[in-house]
Design an enzyme around this catalytic site. Structure first.
Site, PDB file in Angstrom:
ATOM      1  CD  GLU A 278      -4.511  -5.880 -11.262  1.00 24.62           C
ATOM      2  OE1 GLU A 278      -3.297  -5.438 -11.657  1.00 24.62           O
ATOM      3  OE2 GLU A 278      -5.153  -6.885 -11.995  1.00 24.62           O
TER       4      GLU A 278
ATOM      5  NE  ARG B 261       9.236  -3.148  -9.248  1.00 21.55           N
ATOM      6  CZ  ARG B 261       7.813  -3.239  -9.187  1.00 21.55           C
ATOM      7  NH1 ARG B 261       7.023  -2.643 -10.058  1.00 21.55           N
ATOM      8  NH2 ARG B 261       7.283  -4.439  -8.844  1.00 21.55           N
TER       9      ARG B 261
ATOM     10  CE  LYS C 279       0.305  -6.677  -7.154  1.00 25.08           C
ATOM     11  NZ  LYS C 279      -0.858  -5.842  -7.016  1.00 25.08           N
TER      12      LYS C 279
HETATM   13  P1  ATP Z   1       3.907  -6.308  -8.801  1.00 25.41           P
HETATM   14  O1  ATP Z   1       4.922  -5.993  -9.869  1.00 25.41           O
HETATM   15  O2  ATP Z   1       4.662  -7.010  -7.684  1.00 25.41           O
HETATM   16  O3  ATP Z   1       2.873  -7.308  -9.337  1.00 25.41           O
HETATM   17  P2  ATP Z   1       2.416  -4.136  -8.975  1.00 25.41           P
HETATM   18  O4  ATP Z   1       2.961  -2.779  -9.432  1.00 25.41           O
HETATM   19  O5  ATP Z   1       1.831  -4.844 -10.063  1.00 25.41           O
HETATM   20  O6  ATP Z   1       3.409  -5.062  -8.167  1.00 25.41           O
HETATM   21  P3  ATP Z   1       0.244  -2.752  -7.950  1.00 25.41           P
HETATM   22  O7  ATP Z   1      -0.763  -3.312  -6.898  1.00 25.41           O
HETATM   23  O8  ATP Z   1      -0.259  -2.252  -9.110  1.00 25.41           O
HETATM   24  O9  ATP Z   1       1.346  -3.748  -7.911  1.00 25.41           O
HETATM   25  O10 ATP Z   1       1.188  -1.687  -6.884  1.00 25.41           O
HETATM   26  C1  ATP Z   1       0.433  -0.774  -6.065  1.00 25.41           C
HETATM   27  C2  ATP Z   1       1.440   0.368  -5.986  1.00 25.41           C
HETATM   28  O11 ATP Z   1       2.438  -0.091  -5.372  1.00 25.41           O
HETATM   29  C3  ATP Z   1       1.959   1.083  -7.636  1.00 25.41           C
HETATM   30  O12 ATP Z   1       1.786   2.537  -7.083  1.00 25.41           O
HETATM   31  C4  ATP Z   1       3.349   0.634  -7.448  1.00 25.41           C
HETATM   32  O13 ATP Z   1       4.068   1.485  -8.205  1.00 25.41           O
HETATM   33  C5  ATP Z   1       3.656   0.221  -6.127  1.00 25.41           C
HETATM   34  N1  ATP Z   1       4.873  -0.568  -6.137  1.00 25.41           N
HETATM   35  C6  ATP Z   1       4.678  -2.202  -6.622  1.00 25.41           C
HETATM   36  N2  ATP Z   1       6.006  -2.644  -6.583  1.00 25.41           N
HETATM   37  C7  ATP Z   1       6.778  -1.794  -5.724  1.00 25.41           C
HETATM   38  C8  ATP Z   1       8.234  -2.037  -5.369  1.00 25.41           C
HETATM   39  N3  ATP Z   1       8.917  -3.110  -5.670  1.00 25.41           N
HETATM   40  N4  ATP Z   1       8.681  -0.870  -4.915  1.00 25.41           N
HETATM   41  C9  ATP Z   1       8.115   0.345  -4.601  1.00 25.41           C
HETATM   42  N5  ATP Z   1       6.812   0.356  -5.125  1.00 25.41           N
HETATM   43  C10 ATP Z   1       5.999  -0.549  -5.700  1.00 25.41           C
HETATM   44 MG    MG Z   2       0.445  -3.458 -11.419  1.00 30.07          MG
END
Ligand code: ATP
Ligand code: MG
Length: 578
Positions: free
Chosen positions: A47, A271, A281
């Protein structure tokens, strides 16, 4: 803000790839031709509401890495369904970071490109009696939803006729209703044990300008309505994401089944979490907006742009991520492990240089005044192909303040009165006298040198116990050095006492390390570093790994410390002290 021209390191196929359950699934699907002769298709779906962090690197390495390995393809898809939090700046930064990590996407996609298709599918779901317009407020919807232990209640609007639903949905789209007044919901099961299936919201009214579609839309699909169908549109065969989406999988499947579209399958993995930092984020954005760090690419941040600026390499990040592995339970990885991979990589690749961070003047009384000679120095003992360079030596030098003690403690082998040491690649010197200022502080150490020890060895086989780095005073360039330490004081930044109910007196940011940045403003560097360019990495001998910061100017260099070398003396002192 970020490096304008980041290097891009292609991923080599020889990179070690320990097996994991995701690879096993894909391997078996390839072997069984689950998807016929079509290649494996994955996607990385960020996102665009912030910069990528090291956790995302894990997802990227899996999405791109596994597809590459099996001759498949990976799309970069921005899941841009939330116009209020998303920006072009993030879209650009995310692409830059993925390229830097060494990956190439097959297609660049945006969920917003699918808005017309998603709308049509919503109309189909209404026609089939699978969706309805609800007039309950957000608050009421929450109340009706029930809890993990109690079933939810049907909305009084749940049984509207198809005609009424269609009419209202079209008018929602046309902008007749204010934000928050109505939503479109899937009609599934308000008693489902899975809360995600209790008539989830599909569309909300939001009169907001989207970074790509502008004001075309005033209704926006929820992430959960857009995600699975976006996968399906792209014929994603293996949709990999983190464990928190596992409970959403049945919903994604429900939409796909009702619509009868390509059956993408989701697989969840753990994660990545790291000690002494935090990977969210939303919280990272807060660090930036509250100015607790300088920017998203502040070298203390766990963002890819931050650690890049700090001097980390894509090779080390990929090796670390591969070694951290994949599983189905969330855990936490020691940040020292990441640092270990980084040191190992930098040790092989970075050119050596001499830099004195806290200078102390040394005058060699028996060295001819005005004389300059150049000593030949290897650029990288780990890599003979890196060649040699000439470093000027003269009568006045700088050494580290810490490399001299007027009264040496036991087992201190560096310079002290009467003691002989080696100046690296140059000569043996012996301290003979001190010069102090009026207030008693040391200003100069006077020494003699042994002209026969040129190159760093004496012909009579005399041994010294210490070799020190140095910089010729009149040739030195001055630089600012930024020394970074851990962002948080505790391994778990979320470890803080709870305040009384309703009065949270503590938070995550109480655990920020107030000394995570130390600025050294007049370090002295050997003159060859004058030609360093932003992003160039060095090992400053005996001090650590450093990278030239883009804040540098023609006249003033700024170096970031990527990591210190392991400091054995500090350990000895610590042991002695305890
Ligand atoms: P955050 O929790 O930091 O805001 P998010 O999951 O909202 O991260 P996205 O932009 O939705 O961020 O993530 C894109 C991809 O990265 C998704 O498939 C998510 O599962 C993966 N992802 C996000 N954070 C991690 C992490 N700490 N370890 C592994 N994969 C991750
Ligand atoms: Mg997300």
């Amino acid at each position: 803000m970020t490096n304008s021209n980041p290097e891009s390191a292609e991923v080599s196929t020889s990179e070690s790839r320990p097996s994991n359950f995701l690879r096993d699934i894909i391997a078996s699907d390839v072997q069984n031709k689950t998807y016929g002769d079509a290649p494996i298709q994955t996607r990385f779906p960020p996102e665009p509401n912030g910069y990528l962090h090291i956790g995302h690197a894990k997802a990227i390495c899996l999405d791109f890495g596994l597809a590459d390995e099996f001759g498949g393809k990976t799309n970069l898809r921005f899941d841009d369904t939330n116009p209020e939090k998303e920006e072009q700046e993030y879209v650009d930064a995310i692409q830059e970071d993925i390229r830097w990590l060494g990956f190439k996407w097959e297609r660049l996609c945006f969920a917003s490109d699918y808005f017309p298709q998603l709308y049509e599918w919503a109309v189909k779901l209404i026609r089939d009696g699978n969706a309805y317009v609800d007039d309950l407020s957000a608050e009421e919807i929450r109340e009706y939803r029930g809890t993990l232990t109690e079933p939810g209640k049907n909305s009084p609007y749940r049984d509207r006729s198809v005609e009424e639903n269609l009419d209202l949905f079209v008018r929602m789209k046309q902008g007749e209703f204010p934000d928050g007044s109505r939503v479109l919901r899937a009609k599934i099961d308000m008693a489902s044990p899975n809360l995600n299936l209790r008539d989830p919201v599909m569309y909300r009214i939001l009169h907001a300008t989207h970074h790509r579609t502008g004001d075309d839309w005033c209704i926006y699909p929820m992430y959960d309505y857009a995600h699975g169908q976006s996968d399906s549109i792209e014929h994603v065969t293996h949709s990999m994401c983190t464990l928190e989406f596992a409970d959403h999988q049945p919903l994604y499947r429900w939409y796909i089944e009702q619509l009868g579209i390509f059956p993408s399958h989701q697989y969840e993995f753990d994660r990545l979490n790291l000690t002494y930092t935090m990977l969210s984020k939303r919280k990272l954005l807060q660090l930036v907006t509250e100015k607790r760090v300088n920017a998203w690419d502040d070298p203390r941040m766990p963002t890819l742009s931050g650690i890049r600026r700090r001097g980390f390499t894509p090779e080390a990040i990929r090796a670390f991520v591969a070694s951290a592995g994949v599983s189905r339970t969330n855990g936490i990885v020691d940040i020292e492990m990441l640092e270990h991979f980084q040191r190992d990589d930098l040790n092989h690749r970075s050119a050596r240089a001499m830099a004195v961070l806290h200078p102390l003047k040394v005058v060699i009384d028996n060295y001819p005044e005005g004389q300059v000679e150049h000593v030949d120095v290897q650029n990288n003992p780990e890599d003979p192909a890196a060649g040699t360079r000439q470093v000027p030596f003269s009568r006045e030098l700088y050494i580290e303040q810490d490399d001299f003690r007027e009264v040496p403690p036991p087992r201190y082998y560096r310079l002290s009165p009467g003691k002989e040491v080696r100046l690296r690649n140059a000569y043996f010197i012996t301290a003979t006298s001190l010069q102090k200022s009026r207030d008693g502080s040391l200003t100069e150490v006077h020494c003699t040198y042994d002209p026969l020890s040129r190159g760093g060895n004496s012909p009579d086989g005399r041994k010294v116990k210490s070799t020190m780095h140095w910089v010729s005073a009149k040739h030195a360039i001055e630089a600012e050095i930024r020394l970074y330490d851990k962002l948080f004081l505790k391994p778990d930044p979320y470890d803080f006492p709870e305040g009384p109910e309703g009065h949270p007196s503590h938070d995550l940011f109480d655990n920020l390390n107030p000394n995570s940045l130390e600025i050294v403003s007049n370090a002295k560097l050997e003159p060859s570093l004058a030609s360093a360019k932003p992003g160039d990495r060095f090992q400053f001998e005996r001090v650590g790994y450093f990278c030239l910061d883009p804040d540098s100017s023609q006249t003033r260099k700024v170096f970031n410390r990527t990591l210190p070398l392991k400091d054995t003396w500090a350990k000895i002192e610590k042991k002695a002290g305890s």
